[in-house]
Design a protein around this motif. Structure first.
Motif, short mmCIF file in Angstrom:
data_model
loop_
_atom_site.label_atom_id
_atom_site.label_comp_id
_atom_site.label_asym_id
_atom_site.label_seq_id
_atom_site.Cartn_x
_atom_site.Cartn_y
_atom_site.Cartn_z
N ALA A 70 0.85 -1.19 0.00
CA ALA A 70 0.00 0.00 0.00
C ALA A 70 0.88 1.24 0.00
O ALA A 70 2.05 1.21 0.39
CB ALA A 70 -0.91 0.00 1.23
N GLY A 71 0.29 2.36 -0.44
CA GLY A 71 1.03 3.61 -0.46
C GLY A 71 1.57 3.89 -1.85
O GLY A 71 0.90 3.65 -2.86
N ALA A 72 2.79 4.39 -1.93
CA ALA A 72 3.40 4.78 -3.21
C ALA A 72 3.86 3.54 -3.97
O ALA A 72 4.58 2.70 -3.44
CB ALA A 72 4.58 5.71 -2.96
N ASP A 73 3.45 3.45 -5.22
CA ASP A 73 3.88 2.35 -6.08
C ASP A 73 5.26 2.69 -6.63
O ASP A 73 5.43 3.60 -7.44
CB ASP A 73 2.88 2.17 -7.22
N ALA A 90 5.41 11.33 -2.50
CA ALA A 90 4.54 10.42 -1.75
C ALA A 90 3.74 11.19 -0.70
O ALA A 90 4.27 12.09 -0.03
CB ALA A 90 5.36 9.32 -1.09
N PRO A 92 1.82 11.50 2.84
CA PRO A 92 1.79 10.84 4.16
C PRO A 92 0.37 10.43 4.53
O PRO A 92 -0.61 11.06 4.13
CB PRO A 92 2.34 11.91 5.10
N GLY A 93 0.28 9.37 5.32
CA GLY A 93 -1.00 8.90 5.81
C GLY A 93 -1.18 9.23 7.27
O GLY A 93 -0.65 10.23 7.77
N TRP A 97 2.78 8.72 8.63
CA TRP A 97 3.47 7.58 8.02
C TRP A 97 3.42 7.65 6.50
O TRP A 97 2.40 7.96 5.89
CB TRP A 97 2.84 6.28 8.48
N VAL A 98 4.56 7.35 5.87
CA VAL A 98 4.65 7.21 4.42
C VAL A 98 4.98 5.74 4.14
O VAL A 98 5.90 5.17 4.75
CB VAL A 98 5.75 8.11 3.84
N THR A 99 4.23 5.14 3.25
CA THR A 99 4.47 3.74 2.90
C THR A 99 4.65 3.61 1.39
O THR A 99 4.18 4.45 0.61
CB THR A 99 3.31 2.83 3.36
N GLY A 100 5.33 2.57 1.00
CA GLY A 100 5.55 2.30 -0.42
C GLY A 100 5.73 0.81 -0.63
O GLY A 100 5.90 0.05 0.32
N LEU A 127 8.87 6.19 7.54
CA LEU A 127 8.72 5.69 6.18
C LEU A 127 9.12 4.21 6.13
O LEU A 127 10.17 3.84 6.66
CB LEU A 127 9.62 6.51 5.24
#
Length: 521
Positions: A70-73, A90, A92-93, A97-100, A127
């Motif tokens: 989930a997050g940035a592809d 990207a 943040p959620g 939090w930033v996810t990729g 991250l």
């Protein structure tokens, strides 16, 4: 269904022209089917399409894919500059939090994978990125701090918080237990969003012709999630669920899950890991890789794996073992040698590098080989990718030995391993024939292992049914069989594989329900 050429894969009646379905069963073919029409019959004219048994993905991770990827592809990143640019954009959620996900190991160009690039792109941000193999992640310093990760730890499974010479975490987390140290503190997806995304993914699967899949994960509240989603809507594809069995798990608790089911899903089997991945240095190889890694099993005591897998075999519960390296595959074969399986076909998943003699041992032991042709898309024919360089030329030349399995008379199940590769079933079929990414001029990976169009189709139909022990009721278009059907705009057996990968699927029917349909014009 009329107006089609039906490749039944039934040797007694290989071609039909019409199919009648009542409920979840095929009740008639050809003239007998047409004669059953009444004023309440829905007639679907497929206008020249080719119908096959419904496609089954032999290895996918439905919930893990939705929640962890989930997050940035980041799958489009080719180097560190691409990664910096992608992370800079990207969003943040919750709690910042930033996810990729989907990051290719090759982005680091053979250099050690550390979080330095994360700190450059988003300094101070919490991250975490899941690398494309799903067995490793990369966490920023702030993510590690929030998770309380300050140095190495010992896990029951062979997982690792990678640290530098001073004992400081580099950000790289290898294997599930280490990954969970950070993943466990990332705010979870809201239930409504999770349910929505899961249905969207499964709808997408149906559009590519999938009617079913073997879901190789059921961690935490996964079964409750499936039940809750199905309370509100029908699942677009049917799922056979195989919960994980880790070194630290209670076997009795996994036993208790067997047979739990909903309308379109059921627990039936157990998923093991005997190793990790080549790129992560955690595949169990006969001799170490070029980095001096890969000489150990995922279970610190391989004999404990043997006892566990025999426990389920004795209960007539099917096991599937993730075994990428040659030593891992050999241990699976040895663990099940001489075991009375009661007719259950146990499975080996992935088999990414294997000598012909060991392929024949797998087949001779009656084990099912489950492989993912799309994974060849992460290797390069010139051997400059991380997978190939870690293995060396000799072992890379044994890559994904699909044809060897078939030529040895084995059962070969094909799948995507989504989210590790695209769930598009047409791509799986095309990769199996091309040994390269469809629609490209890339050089193929070990082209001698290519399958014919018919072999590829069998890998997602008749051989999938053989693996599940359901060959008498599924995997073919025959009267009395479950009504799983896929209608292609082209003939998947003879069409050029590049064309097949992009050809529309006109109709998908799963257990008698139309789950995807397009205008046939």
């Amino acid at each position: 269904m009329v107006g089609a050429t039906v490749r039944t894969l039934d040797p007694d009646r290989p071609i039909a022209r019409a199919v009648a379905v009542r409920g979840d069963r095929i009740v008639a073919l050809d003239d007998d089917a047409v004669a059953m029409r009444s004023s309440t019959t829905e007639v679907v004219d497929l206008a020249g399409a080719t119908v096959t048994p419904g496609l089954v993905d032999g290895h996918l991770h439905a919930l893990f894919g939705v929640t962890a990827f989930a997050g940035a592809d980041l799958s489009g990143c080719r180097d560190l500059d691409d990664l910096r640019t992608a992370l800079a954009g990207a969003l943040p959620g919750k709690d910042g939090w930033v996810t990729g996900f989907g990051l290719d190991h090759n982005v680091f160009g053979g250099a050690p994978i550390t979080n330095q690039v994360l700190e450059e792109a988003l300094p101070g941000a919490p991250l975490v990125i899941v690398l494309y193999d799903g067995h490793s992640s990369l966490a920023s310093d702030e993510a590690l701090r929030r998770a309380g990760v300050t140095g190495p730890r010992r896990f029951e499974q062979r997982a690792e918080i990678v640290c530098d010479t001073a004992g400081r975490p580099t950000g790289l987390l290898l294997e599930h237990a280490a990954m969970e140290t950070v993943r466990g503190v990332v705010p979870p997806m809201e239930h409504a969003e999770l349910h929505k995304r899961l249905l969207e993914v499964m709808d997408g699967m149906a559009t590519t012709g999938l009617t079913g899949g073997v879901m190789m994960d059921a961690e935490g509240d996964a079964l409750d999630v499936l039940a809750a989603v199905e309370d509100a809507a029908d699942l677009p594809i049917r799922l056979r669920v195989m919960p994980w069995c880790m070194p630290e798990d209670d076997l009795a608790a996994i036993d208790a899950l067997q047979g739990r089911h909903g309308r379109s899903w059921a627990v039936g089997g157990v998923k093991f890991f005997i190793d990790g991945t080549v790129e992560g240095g955690t595949a169990w190889l006969g001799h170490a890789d070029c980095h001096g890694q890969g000489a150990d099993a995922f279970w610190r005591d391989p004999a404990a794996y043997t006892r566990a897998v025999r426990h389920f075999a004795a209960d007539r519960v099917q096991t599937a073992t993730h075994a990428i390296g040659d030593a891992g595959v050999r241990h699976v074969v040895e663990s099940l040698a001489g075991v009375d399986t009661g007719g259950v076909r146990h499975r080996v998943e992935h088999l990414e590098t294997l000598p012909l003699a060991d392929v024949r041992r797998v087949v001779g032991a009656g084990l099912v080989a489950s492989m993912q042709p799309s994974h060849t898309g992460y290797a390069r024919a010139d051997g400059t990718d991380e997978w190939s360089t870690r293995l060396g030329r000799e072992r890379a030349a044994r890559a994904w030995p699909c044809r060897d399995v078939r030529d040895a008379g084995g059962t070969l199940v094909l799948g995507s391993d989504w989210p590790i590769a695209s769930y598009d079933a047409r791509e799986v079929l095309a990769f199996a024939q091309l040994r390269r990414r469809p629609g490209t001029v890339d050089a193929p990976i070990t082209p001698d292992q290519a399958l014919t169009g018919l072999m590829a189709l069998e890998g997602m139909t008749t051989h999938a049914a053989l693996a599940d022990g359901t060959e008498r009721t599924s995997g073919r278009v025959a009267v009395g069989h479950r009504a799983d059907l896929t209608a292609f705009a082209v003939d998947p057996v003879v069409a050029p594989a590049d064309e097949l990968a992009a050809a529309p699927v006109r109709l998908t029917v799963s257990s008698g329900r139309i789950t995807h349909r397009t205008d046939s014009r």
